[in-house]
Design a protein around this motif. Sequence first.
Motif, PDB file in Angstrom:
ATOM      1  N   ALA A 107      45.577 -28.859  16.401  1.00  0.00           N
ATOM      2  CA  ALA A 107      46.795 -29.601  16.089  1.00  0.00           C
ATOM      3  C   ALA A 107      46.358 -30.949  15.523  1.00  0.00           C
ATOM      4  CB  ALA A 107      47.653 -29.734  17.338  1.00  0.00           C
ATOM      5  N   GLY A 108      46.870 -32.045  15.999  1.00  0.00           N
ATOM      6  CA  GLY A 108      46.399 -33.346  15.563  1.00  0.00           C
ATOM      7  C   GLY A 108      46.904 -33.754  14.194  1.00  0.00           C
ATOM      8  N   ALA A 109      46.137 -34.657  13.548  1.00  0.00           N
ATOM      9  CA  ALA A 109      46.574 -35.242  12.285  1.00  0.00           C
ATOM     10  C   ALA A 109      46.540 -34.247  11.128  1.00  0.00           C
ATOM     11  CB  ALA A 109      45.698 -36.451  11.954  1.00  0.00           C
ATOM     12  N   ASP A 110      45.662 -33.278  11.196  1.00  0.00           N
ATOM     13  CA  ASP A 110      45.554 -32.272  10.132  1.00  0.00           C
ATOM     14  C   ASP A 110      45.610 -30.887  10.768  1.00  0.00           C
ATOM     15  OD1 ASP A 110      45.131 -31.006   7.691  1.00  0.00           O
ATOM     16  OD2 ASP A 110      42.948 -31.212   7.794  1.00  0.00           O
ATOM     17  N   PRO A 111      46.791 -30.473  11.260  1.00  0.00           N
ATOM     18  CA  PRO A 111      46.869 -29.197  11.982  1.00  0.00           C
ATOM     19  C   PRO A 111      46.631 -28.023  11.054  1.00  0.00           C
ATOM     20  CG  PRO A 111      49.064 -30.089  11.580  1.00  0.00           C
ATOM     21  CD  PRO A 111      48.095 -31.149  11.159  1.00  0.00           C
ATOM     22  N   CYS A 112      45.714 -27.138  11.461  1.00  0.00           N
ATOM     23  CA  CYS A 112      45.397 -25.968  10.648  1.00  0.00           C
ATOM     24  C   CYS A 112      44.468 -25.053  11.433  1.00  0.00           C
ATOM     25  CB  CYS A 112      44.751 -26.366   9.321  1.00  0.00           C
ATOM     26  SG  CYS A 112      43.244 -27.348   9.496  1.00  0.00           S
ATOM     27  N   ALA A 113      44.358 -23.825  10.949  1.00  0.00           N
ATOM     28  CA  ALA A 113      43.372 -22.878  11.459  1.00  0.00           C
ATOM     29  C   ALA A 113      42.335 -22.678  10.367  1.00  0.00           C
ATOM     30  CB  ALA A 113      44.034 -21.558  11.823  1.00  0.00           C
ATOM     31  N   ILE A 114      41.049 -22.693  10.745  1.00  0.00           N
ATOM     32  CA  ILE A 114      39.961 -22.698   9.761  1.00  0.00           C
ATOM     33  C   ILE A 114      39.008 -21.547  10.083  1.00  0.00           C
ATOM     34  CG2 ILE A 114      38.293 -24.171   8.587  1.00  0.00           C
ATOM     35  CD1 ILE A 114      39.400 -26.507  10.298  1.00  0.00           C
ATOM     36  N   PRO A 115      38.585 -20.761   9.090  1.00  0.00           N
ATOM     37  CA  PRO A 115      37.630 -19.675   9.336  1.00  0.00           C
ATOM     38  C   PRO A 115      36.203 -20.216   9.403  1.00  0.00           C
ATOM     39  CG  PRO A 115      38.259 -19.687   7.037  1.00  0.00           C
ATOM     40  CD  PRO A 115      39.058 -20.768   7.693  1.00  0.00           C
ATOM     41  N   LEU A 116      35.740 -20.531  10.604  1.00  0.00           N
ATOM     42  CA  LEU A 116      34.427 -21.152  10.774  1.00  0.00           C
ATOM     43  C   LEU A 116      33.372 -20.200  11.338  1.00  0.00           C
ATOM     44  CD1 LEU A 116      35.344 -24.689  12.193  1.00  0.00           C
ATOM     45  CD2 LEU A 116      34.931 -23.992   9.818  1.00  0.00           C
ATOM     46  N   GLY A 117      33.771 -19.037  11.832  1.00  0.00           N
ATOM     47  CA  GLY A 117      32.806 -18.081  12.358  1.00  0.00           C
ATOM     48  C   GLY A 117      32.016 -17.413  11.243  1.00  0.00           C
ATOM     49  N   ARG A 118      30.854 -16.907  11.573  1.00  0.00           N
ATOM     50  CA  ARG A 118      29.976 -16.319  10.551  1.00  0.00           C
ATOM     51  C   ARG A 118      30.551 -15.035   9.953  1.00  0.00           C
ATOM     52  NH1 ARG A 118      25.047 -18.732  10.361  1.00  0.00           N
ATOM     53  NH2 ARG A 118      24.552 -20.148  12.069  1.00  0.00           N
ATOM     54  N   GLU A 129      47.521 -14.354  16.849  1.00  0.00           N
ATOM     55  CA  GLU A 129      46.971 -15.365  17.750  1.00  0.00           C
ATOM     56  C   GLU A 129      47.147 -16.764  17.164  1.00  0.00           C
ATOM     57  OE1 GLU A 129      42.768 -16.137  20.165  1.00  0.00           O
ATOM     58  OE2 GLU A 129      42.957 -14.469  18.747  1.00  0.00           O
ATOM     59  N   ILE A 130      46.917 -16.890  15.854  1.00  0.00           N
ATOM     60  CA  ILE A 130      47.099 -18.180  15.187  1.00  0.00           C
ATOM     61  C   ILE A 130      48.562 -18.612  15.258  1.00  0.00           C
ATOM     62  CG2 ILE A 130      47.032 -19.327  12.933  1.00  0.00           C
ATOM     63  CD1 ILE A 130      44.540 -17.598  12.299  1.00  0.00           C
ATOM     64  N   THR A 131      49.470 -17.671  15.021  1.00  0.00           N
ATOM     65  CA  THR A 131      50.900 -17.974  15.080  1.00  0.00           C
ATOM     66  C   THR A 131      51.304 -18.450  16.472  1.00  0.00           C
ATOM     67  OG1 THR A 131      51.398 -16.372  13.337  1.00  0.00           O
ATOM     68  CG2 THR A 131      53.220 -17.032  14.769  1.00  0.00           C
ATOM     69  N   ASP A 132      50.828 -17.774  17.509  1.00  0.00           N
ATOM     70  CA  ASP A 132      51.147 -18.169  18.882  1.00  0.00           C
ATOM     71  C   ASP A 132      50.657 -19.582  19.169  1.00  0.00           C
ATOM     72  OD1 ASP A 132      52.337 -15.736  19.341  1.00  0.00           O
ATOM     73  OD2 ASP A 132      50.612 -14.866  20.391  1.00  0.00           O
ATOM     74  N   PHE A 133      49.464 -19.929  18.687  1.00  0.00           N
ATOM     75  CA  PHE A 133      48.908 -21.260  18.940  1.00  0.00           C
ATOM     76  C   PHE A 133      49.803 -22.343  18.352  1.00  0.00           C
ATOM     77  CE2 PHE A 133      46.507 -24.915  17.432  1.00  0.00           C
ATOM     78  CZ  PHE A 133      45.825 -25.320  18.569  1.00  0.00           C
ATOM     79  N   PHE A 134      50.198 -22.172  17.092  1.00  0.00           N
ATOM     80  CA  PHE A 134      50.972 -23.223  16.439  1.00  0.00           C
ATOM     81  C   PHE A 134      52.409 -23.270  16.943  1.00  0.00           C
ATOM     82  CE2 PHE A 134      47.443 -22.931  13.411  1.00  0.00           C
ATOM     83  CZ  PHE A 134      47.113 -24.280  13.336  1.00  0.00           C
ATOM     84  N   ARG A 135      52.969 -22.149  17.290  1.00  0.00           N
ATOM     85  CA  ARG A 135      54.317 -22.170  17.859  1.00  0.00           C
ATOM     86  C   ARG A 135      54.325 -22.882  19.202  1.00  0.00           C
ATOM     87  NH1 ARG A 135      56.554 -16.112  16.185  1.00  0.00           N
ATOM     88  NH2 ARG A 135      57.215 -16.709  14.076  1.00  0.00           N
ATOM     89  N   ALA A 136      53.276 -22.670  19.997  1.00  0.00           N
ATOM     90  CA  ALA A 136      53.182 -23.354  21.286  1.00  0.00           C
ATOM     91  C   ALA A 136      53.065 -24.865  21.097  1.00  0.00           C
ATOM     92  CB  ALA A 136      51.991 -22.824  22.079  1.00  0.00           C
ATOM     93  N   ALA A 137      52.462 -25.277  19.978  1.00  0.00           N
ATOM     94  CA  ALA A 137      52.318 -26.702  19.685  1.00  0.00           C
ATOM     95  C   ALA A 137      53.516 -27.259  18.928  1.00  0.00           C
ATOM     96  CB  ALA A 137      51.042 -26.934  18.870  1.00  0.00           C
ATOM     97  N   GLY A 138      54.477 -26.398  18.602  1.00  0.00           N
ATOM     98  CA  GLY A 138      55.656 -26.841  17.870  1.00  0.00           C
ATOM     99  C   GLY A 138      55.365 -27.174  16.424  1.00  0.00           C
ATOM    100  N   LEU A 139      54.403 -26.467  15.823  1.00  0.00           N
ATOM    101  CA  LEU A 139      53.963 -26.758  14.459  1.00  0.00           C
ATOM    102  C   LEU A 139      54.056 -25.508  13.596  1.00  0.00           C
ATOM    103  CD1 LEU A 139      50.722 -28.752  15.347  1.00  0.00           C
ATOM    104  CD2 LEU A 139      52.836 -29.727  14.403  1.00  0.00           C
ATOM    105  N   PRO A 140      54.227 -25.666  12.291  1.00  0.00           N
ATOM    106  CA  PRO A 140      54.210 -24.498  11.408  1.00  0.00           C
ATOM    107  C   PRO A 140      52.799 -23.920  11.317  1.00  0.00           C
ATOM    108  CG  PRO A 140      54.338 -26.524  10.129  1.00  0.00           C
ATOM    109  CD  PRO A 140      54.515 -26.915  11.561  1.00  0.00           C
ATOM    110  N   VAL A 141      52.712 -22.637  11.030  1.00  0.00           N
ATOM    111  CA  VAL A 141      51.416 -21.974  10.876  1.00  0.00           C
ATOM    112  C   VAL A 141      50.797 -22.434   9.561  1.00  0.00           C
ATOM    113  CG1 VAL A 141      50.227 -19.773  10.683  1.00  0.00           C
ATOM    114  CG2 VAL A 141      52.204 -20.000  12.198  1.00  0.00           C
ATOM    115  N   ARG A 142      49.600 -22.977   9.643  1.00  0.00           N
ATOM    116  CA  ARG A 142      48.944 -23.550   8.466  1.00  0.00           C
ATOM    117  C   ARG A 142      47.463 -23.185   8.495  1.00  0.00           C
ATOM    118  NH1 ARG A 142      47.284 -29.295   7.504  1.00  0.00           N
ATOM    119  NH2 ARG A 142      47.531 -29.798   5.294  1.00  0.00           N
ATOM    120  N   LEU A 143      46.964 -22.662   7.397  1.00  0.00           N
ATOM    121  CA  LEU A 143      45.564 -22.277   7.279  1.00  0.00           C
ATOM    122  C   LEU A 143      44.855 -23.202   6.300  1.00  0.00           C
ATOM    123  CD1 LEU A 143      45.971 -18.394   6.819  1.00  0.00           C
ATOM    124  CD2 LEU A 143      45.939 -19.703   8.964  1.00  0.00           C
ATOM    125  N   LEU A 144      43.622 -23.570   6.615  1.00  0.00           N
ATOM    126  CA  LEU A 144      42.752 -24.238   5.660  1.00  0.00           C
ATOM    127  C   LEU A 144      41.761 -23.186   5.177  1.00  0.00           C
ATOM    128  CD1 LEU A 144      40.959 -27.682   6.087  1.00  0.00           C
ATOM    129  CD2 LEU A 144      39.957 -25.786   4.847  1.00  0.00           C
TER     130      LEU A 144
END
Length: 267
Positions: A107-118, A129-144
């Motif tokens: 969440a935070g100043a630049d809320p997003c989900a990022i593909p960082l795994g190999r 899972e990504i959708t559940d995370f952002f809904r729980a935080a009250g934020l739209p689903v956003r991917l970087l």
Amino acid sequence: MSSIFRSDAPSAGERVVVRRRYGEVTSDVIGHVLSLDPLVVRPQEVGGYPSALDAIEIPAEDIQIIKRLSPRMVRNSDIRAIEVASARANPAHPQAWSADSQWFMRAGADPCAIPLGRSAAFAPPPLAEITDFFRAAGLPVRLLLPERLGRAAEKFLDTGWELGPEEILVACKLDGQSSGQPGTSSGSRDSSGTHSTSGDSSGGRLGEDGAGKLWLEVSSHPTQSELTATLAWAQSRGATGAFARGLTLPGFSEHHRYRYATMPNSR
């Protein structure tokens, strides 16, 4: 090849990949464009530098795809290293890894989900899972989506997603000696696997890339004197590289591109 990056037409002098018919098969030529009509490409050497090899003229009827590349050869691991350093330079709450440890959500100043795994570039993103995370935080689903690392996610960006503009991350190495005393930043690793550095300045923050290298993320558009001071500050704390998103800075060159994708009405 990705369809959402570098789709603009190449110019003379740029580095490209050309997929062409060569007899009964297809082959890729990677090199620098010498002319466009006709298309003449000089194959690259290792590292992406111009090659001394003879230039190749490719007939228009043999060209299947021509696509711009970064000015220098950049590996997936290089892109991942900087994106990990950026995530660690900007800690947020809440934050979490997906169950498969491939996507980092914050969440935070630049809320997003990022593909960082190999393996994130090769497996479908855990959108539920990504959708559940952002809904729980009250934020739209956003991917970087960094280019290449976000390749698998691109297939799921149907017309229901809003795709942001193509943006450029620039980077440079910090090889010189700073005026400060060399050292390392202090930090701590939390249970989610992110790393928080204690050092920051008005011009940027430090983040570790997962391989023990410390990077400076320049966070604003500084004057030349401000940039020099910020780079010296980072070097004095052990940083060996610096990067910035969406900025043009002296001594920095294009490293990779990225885009944001947002699911409307997903809050």
